[in-house]
Write an enzyme that holds these catalytic residues in place. Structure first.
Site, short mmCIF file in Angstrom:
data_model
loop_
_atom_site.label_atom_id
_atom_site.label_comp_id
_atom_site.label_asym_id
_atom_site.label_seq_id
_atom_site.Cartn_x
_atom_site.Cartn_y
_atom_site.Cartn_z
N ASP A 170 10.70 -5.72 -9.09
CA ASP A 170 10.97 -6.42 -7.83
C ASP A 170 12.36 -6.05 -7.33
O ASP A 170 13.32 -5.97 -8.10
CB ASP A 170 10.86 -7.94 -8.05
CG ASP A 170 10.73 -8.69 -6.73
OD1 ASP A 170 9.66 -9.24 -6.48
OD2 ASP A 170 11.71 -8.71 -5.95
N GLY B 228 4.77 -19.37 -0.18
CA GLY B 228 5.87 -18.44 -0.42
C GLY B 228 5.50 -16.97 -0.39
O GLY B 228 6.33 -16.12 -0.73
N CYS C 1 0.86 -1.20 0.00
CA CYS C 1 0.00 0.00 0.00
C CYS C 1 0.88 1.24 0.00
O CYS C 1 0.59 2.22 -0.70
CB CYS C 1 -0.93 0.01 1.21
SG CYS C 1 -2.37 -1.08 1.06
N HIS D 15 3.59 -11.64 -9.75
CA HIS D 15 4.96 -11.58 -10.26
C HIS D 15 4.91 -11.81 -11.77
O HIS D 15 4.22 -12.73 -12.24
CB HIS D 15 5.81 -12.72 -9.67
CG HIS D 15 6.01 -12.68 -8.19
ND1 HIS D 15 7.17 -12.22 -7.62
CD2 HIS D 15 5.21 -13.07 -7.16
CE1 HIS D 15 7.10 -12.33 -6.29
NE2 HIS D 15 5.91 -12.85 -5.99
N HIS E 295 -0.17 -8.45 0.52
CA HIS E 295 -0.97 -7.57 -0.35
C HIS E 295 -0.92 -8.24 -1.72
O HIS E 295 0.19 -8.50 -2.23
CB HIS E 295 -0.37 -6.16 -0.36
CG HIS E 295 -1.05 -5.16 -1.26
ND1 HIS E 295 -1.50 -3.93 -0.81
CD2 HIS E 295 -1.33 -5.20 -2.58
CE1 HIS E 295 -2.04 -3.25 -1.81
NE2 HIS E 295 -1.94 -4.01 -2.91
N HIS F 83 -6.17 -2.27 -1.15
CA HIS F 83 -5.61 -3.43 -0.46
C HIS F 83 -6.49 -4.68 -0.59
O HIS F 83 -7.67 -4.65 -0.23
CB HIS F 83 -5.39 -3.13 1.02
CG HIS F 83 -4.75 -4.26 1.75
ND1 HIS F 83 -3.38 -4.42 1.81
CD2 HIS F 83 -5.27 -5.32 2.41
CE1 HIS F 83 -3.09 -5.52 2.49
NE2 HIS F 83 -4.22 -6.09 2.87
N ASN G 247 1.79 -15.99 -5.20
CA ASN G 247 1.89 -16.86 -4.03
C ASN G 247 0.80 -16.45 -3.04
O ASN G 247 0.64 -15.27 -2.75
CB ASN G 247 3.28 -16.72 -3.40
CG ASN G 247 4.39 -17.09 -4.38
OD1 ASN G 247 4.28 -18.07 -5.10
ND2 ASN G 247 5.46 -16.30 -4.41
N HIS H 129 -0.36 -9.61 -5.19
CA HIS H 129 0.57 -9.17 -6.24
C HIS H 129 0.80 -10.30 -7.21
O HIS H 129 0.78 -11.47 -6.85
CB HIS H 129 1.90 -8.67 -5.66
CG HIS H 129 2.54 -9.60 -4.68
ND1 HIS H 129 2.12 -9.71 -3.37
CD2 HIS H 129 3.58 -10.46 -4.81
CE1 HIS H 129 2.88 -10.59 -2.74
NE2 HIS H 129 3.76 -11.07 -3.59
P1 5GP Z 1 6.05 -12.82 -2.34
O1 5GP Z 1 7.22 -13.41 -1.61
O2 5GP Z 1 5.04 -12.25 -1.34
O3 5GP Z 1 5.41 -13.71 -3.34
O4 5GP Z 1 6.60 -11.61 -3.17
C1 5GP Z 1 6.99 -10.41 -2.58
C2 5GP Z 1 8.02 -9.80 -3.48
O5 5GP Z 1 8.18 -8.45 -3.09
C3 5GP Z 1 9.39 -10.46 -3.40
O6 5GP Z 1 9.77 -10.94 -4.68
C4 5GP Z 1 10.30 -9.34 -2.91
O7 5GP Z 1 11.58 -9.36 -3.52
C5 5GP Z 1 9.52 -8.09 -3.25
N1 5GP Z 1 9.74 -6.98 -2.35
C6 5GP Z 1 9.74 -7.04 -0.98
N2 5GP Z 1 9.96 -5.80 -0.47
C7 5GP Z 1 10.10 -4.97 -1.54
C8 5GP Z 1 10.34 -3.57 -1.65
O8 5GP Z 1 10.48 -2.83 -0.67
N3 5GP Z 1 10.42 -3.05 -2.90
C9 5GP Z 1 10.28 -3.83 -4.03
N4 5GP Z 1 10.37 -3.22 -5.21
N5 5GP Z 1 10.04 -5.16 -3.95
C10 5GP Z 1 9.95 -5.72 -2.73
ZN ZN Z 2 -1.79 -3.31 1.17
#
Ligand code: 5GP
Ligand code: ZN
Length: 112
Positions: A30, A91, A7, A100, A96, A46, A85, A98
């Protein structure tokens, strides 16, 4: 949501490398890329994860996929993987929703 990392990224409170933005979604690189191209697409409103998608909020998911198609096309990317995920065991580290978008290398299947 006041204490949510994505957010804060969507609102600009925390800086990120923007790939695309409109009223509904925000896309950004990322911070820890897992492929030569790796960006995230998030709804600005959100939603915790794929497990919280409902008839009331699902339109933004269709929009996010339209944007994934548009942005990859503009980048000249034809082959890519979209991953979401849902939950820690799968994972998810940021609660929030998202998507990839990964491209630029061979992908394996099944994912780990
Ligand atoms: P998840 O692990 O929840 O599937 O994906 C979260 C993603 O957010 C990860 O690939 C991680 O590298 C990315 N991420 C986490 N914190 C930040 C941040 O502060 N900035 C950016 N640009 N990516 C982030
Ligand atoms: Zn959020």
């Amino acid at each position: 949501m006041s204490d949510c990392l994505f957010c804060k990224i969507a609102s600009g409170e925390i800086p990120s490398s923007k790939v695309y933005e409109d009223d509904l979604v925000y896309a950004f690189l990322d911070i820890d890329p897992q492929a030569p191209t790796h960006f995230l697409v998030i709804p600005k409103a959100h939603i915790g994860s794929c497990g919280e998608i409902t008839p009331e909020n699902s339109a933004v998911v269709a929009h996010a996929f339209e944007i994934i198609s548009q942005v990859t096309r503009q980048m000249g990317i034809t082959d890519f993987r979209v991953v979401s995920n849902c939950g820690p065991q799968a994972g998810q580290s940021v609660p929030h929703l998202h998507f990839h978008v990964l491209a630029g290398r061979d992908m394996t299947w099944p994912p780990g």
